[in-house]
Design a protein around this motif. Structure first.
Motif, mmCIF file in Angstrom:
data_model
loop_
_atom_site.group_PDB
_atom_site.id
_atom_site.type_symbol
_atom_site.label_atom_id
_atom_site.label_comp_id
_atom_site.label_asym_id
_atom_site.label_seq_id
_atom_site.Cartn_x
_atom_site.Cartn_y
_atom_site.Cartn_z
ATOM 1 N N SER A 1 44.959 -19.730 59.821
ATOM 2 C CA SER A 1 45.000 -18.263 59.952
ATOM 3 C C SER A 1 44.513 -17.813 61.324
ATOM 4 C CB SER A 1 44.147 -17.617 58.855
ATOM 5 O OG SER A 1 44.620 -17.959 57.578
ATOM 6 N N ARG B 1 46.591 -15.594 64.149
ATOM 7 C CA ARG B 1 46.114 -14.350 64.754
ATOM 8 C C ARG B 1 46.036 -14.481 66.287
ATOM 9 N NH1 ARG B 1 42.104 -14.888 60.908
ATOM 10 N NH2 ARG B 1 40.514 -15.039 62.532
ATOM 11 N N SER C 1 49.633 -14.639 67.886
ATOM 12 C CA SER C 1 50.611 -13.728 67.283
ATOM 13 C C SER C 1 51.583 -13.166 68.318
ATOM 14 C CB SER C 1 49.886 -12.582 66.565
ATOM 15 O OG SER C 1 49.073 -11.866 67.495
#
Length: 828
Positions: free
Chosen positions: A231, A235, A238
């Motif tokens: 994750s 992020r 991105s």
């Protein structure tokens, strides 16, 4: 003078003997490895061979029982050979229980209950994992089972986790290989992982999670950490290209499923593919940075300095970052081996045994093989240890290396040493790389000088530093990971730039095991040319053997006087290779699967050609643009120096067909259509005729609905003196009827590739009467969903007394003719 010469020889032998005794692990490792290899080669005769070996060795022991020195050398070698042989038995000849899941394979759906035994691999349109089966159920039948199954879901399922207990509605399938010369042994690959069956789930809704994962606390913590890092990468990257996220996940958590194939091809082309898979290089870099950091800190303590423990303490403390990185990366078998290898080297520093690095490397390899004897057959094991051995061996055999390593620090010295190490690793692993991948990068030494420091000493450490900050300072962690992503984006840009260089890499044929051995023997003789007298006559002898090998393959490849046709096993599809007298090759169709990421050309057809020392296919023939005939040709058109493509020019709106035309344009390949093929062509004594479709079939297609892609297949006849072959593609009854009405006599052939894989809508009696084949070859997949070949079709051929050969039962079928006689050789 005679006495002096004898003394010199005695001293030399004493020196060589002392080297053996200084490195006792090397002969023990070779004996253990030989035992594993012999067990694999003689797996069908394991019991009698082992008994005979022990008996013969016992006789030798009795014969030499008075020679204590002989026994002290011989008995350990015998023991390790037998242990190596015995260690592989449970893998090559497993005793599966009666309720093992593989005993229920019937290609029909089952309700399978089990627990995920691996972290699911997520692809764009697939999910794959290993399921530890517990029970099977179907229409009132229930049975508890054991064993592992590799499950493939034909959709992306992101919610599955390691340890989840699930039930899925899936077809159990047998593990099958593509049975061709030089083909990858997929069945052995999975068997060495304890997997003996496959299961296919058609959609996500047919998988239900019974309850979440129930694993040990440590394993749950590792799984949560990996998800958190994934994750964090999403992020941080991105705003970066998707490729950057995929590579970061591959480098930090060992998840390569999000690295696109095009990016893998780029790294392969520039010789840095090893950077995408966590290996000894990555673990070693983490260990190096950790060791330097800990030694710097410990050296600040006077007490530690007085105890002479900065290096030892740093080595012990470096074990923790190594283990942390290994667990974070998922501890795959390849990562486990790398962690063990690096830990052995660190412990050698603790016990002050670092001077003999080759003996330390041997100990690491022996430990890994004792834990997992099947590692010997893993590409990662072979590449890792061959590369490290080559580096260590070359460092000791070139005196100028000491000048680069010693003296005051200079940038040019460090760059020269890095170039030398890169060249040693690349040259040391060259035959292994060619054997498995058939590609060598001509700029690998240069690109590794840029890519390895950037990724190994900047991206990976920065990513791990971000992971360490994640629990306490998420914002700082995100900023550090953004920095790692930015550096990686620069690296990716450099990789793409390098890959566009002309001749950045070349494709090669597959070397034989004899040729691999010749390469290493020549390398040893060249490196020891001045060190030992035996190297010079050996070098001359090896040069003669190399010349003989080249002459043998040149004669076999280009001195052929026969026509050889091979119907390649491509599963449910068709691909036929014709090797003409004098060497030219013609490949008709390339197989392939509709909507699958499996590249038939790269995985099956290409390796088959390379194994036969074929690097050029002069002509490709596309019978029609269906995926099971077209897809495998894309790779061949791109990599095999194709000059012409014969095709019917019928367009279809599919991505594969568009890509095929793009490759043809990019490679400047000539397209030869039906109008250009109306006249027969003679190529090295073989006469080729295109019998179908009619020249104006595209104009007539709108008015005649039966002119489908199958019925518009290119029908090719090849004649060599008195023997002829007919390749009719996928034509069905309507096309056969038209073909018979045009000219029945021209169809007569000795060998027929059965049309449309033996479907019941083809091979009509009238067509078979005109062809009158002596031999019929059916190319279809094992227990395919279409039921090919149909029983009625088989009976028609049998009624005519035709010899029928089936690729799904017998593997690749090779037919050779001198123009008068035929010989047929199935794969098995």
């Amino acid at each position: 003078m005679a006495y002096s010469g004898l003394t010199g020889q005695t001293d030399m032998h004493a020196c060589e003997s002392s080297q053996v005794y200084d490195r006792p692990l090397i002969p023990l490792f070779l004996a253990f490895m030989t035992g594993i290899g012999v067990a694999f080669l003689l797996r069908d005769f394991s019991g009698p061979f082992l008994a005979a070996t022990v008996f013969l060795f016992s006789l030798l022991i009795v014969w030499k029982w008075q020679k204590v020195r002989f026994l002290s050398l011989f008995l350990p070698l015998l023991l390790f050979f037998v242990l190596g042989y015995w260690s592989l038995q449970s893998w090559t000849l497993p005793r599966l229980p009666e309720n093992h899941v593989s005993r229920f394979v019937d290609y029909r759906p089952w309700h399978i209950i089990g627990t995920l035994d691996s972290q699911p691999e997520l692809f764009h349109e697939q999910t794959r994992f290993i399921l530890r089966a517990e029970s099977l159920q179907r229409r009132g039948f229930f049975c508890k089972v054991s064993g592992a199954v590799r499950v493939t879901i034909r959709e992306r399922v992101p919610w599955l986790r390691l340890g989840d207990r699930v039930v899925c509605f899936a077809k159990l399938k047998e593990i099958r290989n593509f049975n061709n010369q030089g083909g990858f042994d997929y069945r052995r690959f999975l068997a060495f992982r304890g997997i003996w069956a496959l299961a296919t789930v058609s959609r996500e809704s047919l998988v239900v999670k019974l309850h979440p994962a129930k694993t040990c606390v440590f394993r749950q913590a590792i799984d949560r950490s990996r998800q958190a890092v994934s994750s964090l990468i999403d992020r941080a990257a991105s705003e970066d290209p998707e490729d950057v996220r995929g590579i970061l996940k591959a480098l930090l958590i060992g998840n390569r499923s999000e690295v696109p194939q095009k990016i893998r091809d780029v790294f392969n082309r520039i010789g840095t593919a090893h950077l995408l898979a966590i290996s000894g290089l990555h673990i070693g870099m983490v260990a190096t940075l950790a060791f330097l950091g800990f030694r710097f800190v410990l050296a600040r303590s006077q007490r530690v300095l007085l105890a002479a423990w900065p290096a030892k303490g740093a080595a012990l403390l470096s074990l923790f970052p190594v283990l942390f990185y290994g667990f974070l990366a998922g501890m795959s078998p390849a990562t486990q081996r790398s962690v063990i290898m690096v830990m052995v080297f660190l412990m050698a520093l603790v016990f002050e045994k670092e001077q003999d690095s080759i003996n330390t490397l041997t100990l690491a390899a022996l430990v890994i093989l004792i834990i997992s004897p099947t590692a010997l057959f893993e590409i990662s094991f072979q590449l890792s240890f061959t590369a490290v051995f080559a580096i260590l061996y070359m460092l000791k055999h070139f005196p100028f290396v000491n000048r680069l390593r010693g003296g005051p620090y200079r940038v040019y010295k460090r760059m020269g040493l890095f170039l030398f190490v890169s060249a040693s690793a690349i040259l040391g692993t060259l035959p292994v790389t060619l054997y498995y991948f058939n590609q060598v990068s001509l700029i690998g030494i240069l690109t590794n000088c840029f890519m390895v420091p950037l990724i190994g000493f900047l991206v990976v450490p920065a990513g791990l530093l971000a992971v360490l900050f994640l629990p306490a300072a998420a914002t700082v962690s995100l900023l550090i990971m953004k920095g790692a992503a930015a550096i990686l984006e620069v690296c990716l840009g450099l990789a793409i730039l390098f890959s566009k260089w002309p001749y950045a890499s070349i494709r090669t044929v597959t070397p034989t095991m004899i040729e691999v051995g010749l390469y290493y023997a020549l390398a040893w003789a060249l490196l020891n040319w001045r060190r030992t007298r035996r190297a010079r006559p050996l070098l001359i002898g090896l040069a003669l053997v190399v010349l003989a090998d080249v002459g043998y393959w040149a004669g076999k490849r280009y001195g052929r006087r026969e026509l050889r046709m091979t119907v390649i096993d491509v599963g449910q599809g068709s691909s036929t290779l014709m090797e003409l007298p004098g060497g030219p090759c013609i490949l008709t169709d390339g197989g392939g699967f509709c909507g699958s990421r499996f590249d038939m050309g790269a995985r099956v057809v290409g390796p088959f050609l390379w194994k036969r020392k074929i690097a050029t296919v002069e002509i490709l023939v596309l019978s029609h643009p269906d995926s099971d005939h077209l897809n495998g040709l894309l790779f061949i058109a791109r990599h095999f120096n194709v000059q012409e493509v014969w095709m019917n020019r019928e367009h279809t709106d599919t991505e594969s067909y568009r890509d095929f035309l793009e490759i043809i344009s990019e490679k400047d390949i000539s397209i030869v259509g039906p109008r250009d093929l109306t006249r027969p062509r003679m190529i090295n004594g073989v006469r080729f005729q295109t019998l179908y479709p009619p020249v104006d079939f595209l104009e007539r297609k709108a008015m005649e609905e039966w002119r489908t892609r199958n019925n518009n297949s290119l029908v090719l006849k090849a004649s060599f003196r008195n023997i002829s072959f007919l390749l009719p593609g996928d034509i069905e009854a309507e096309a056969e009827k038209e073909l018979v009405s045009l000219d029945c006599t021209i169809l007569k052939s000795n060998v027929l590739l059965v049309p449309h894989h033996g479907s019941r809508t083809s091979s009509t009696p009238e067509f078979l009467k005109c062809v009158a084949p002596d031999i019929a070859v059916i190319s279809s997949g094992w227990k395919n969903i279409f039921g090919f070949p149909h029983q009625k079709t088989l009976k028609r051929y049998q009624a005519r007394g035709c010899h029928v050969f089936r690729v799904d039962h017998q593997g690749a079928i090779t037919i050779t003719t001198d123009g008068t006689y035929l010989t047929v050789k199935p794969f098995f």
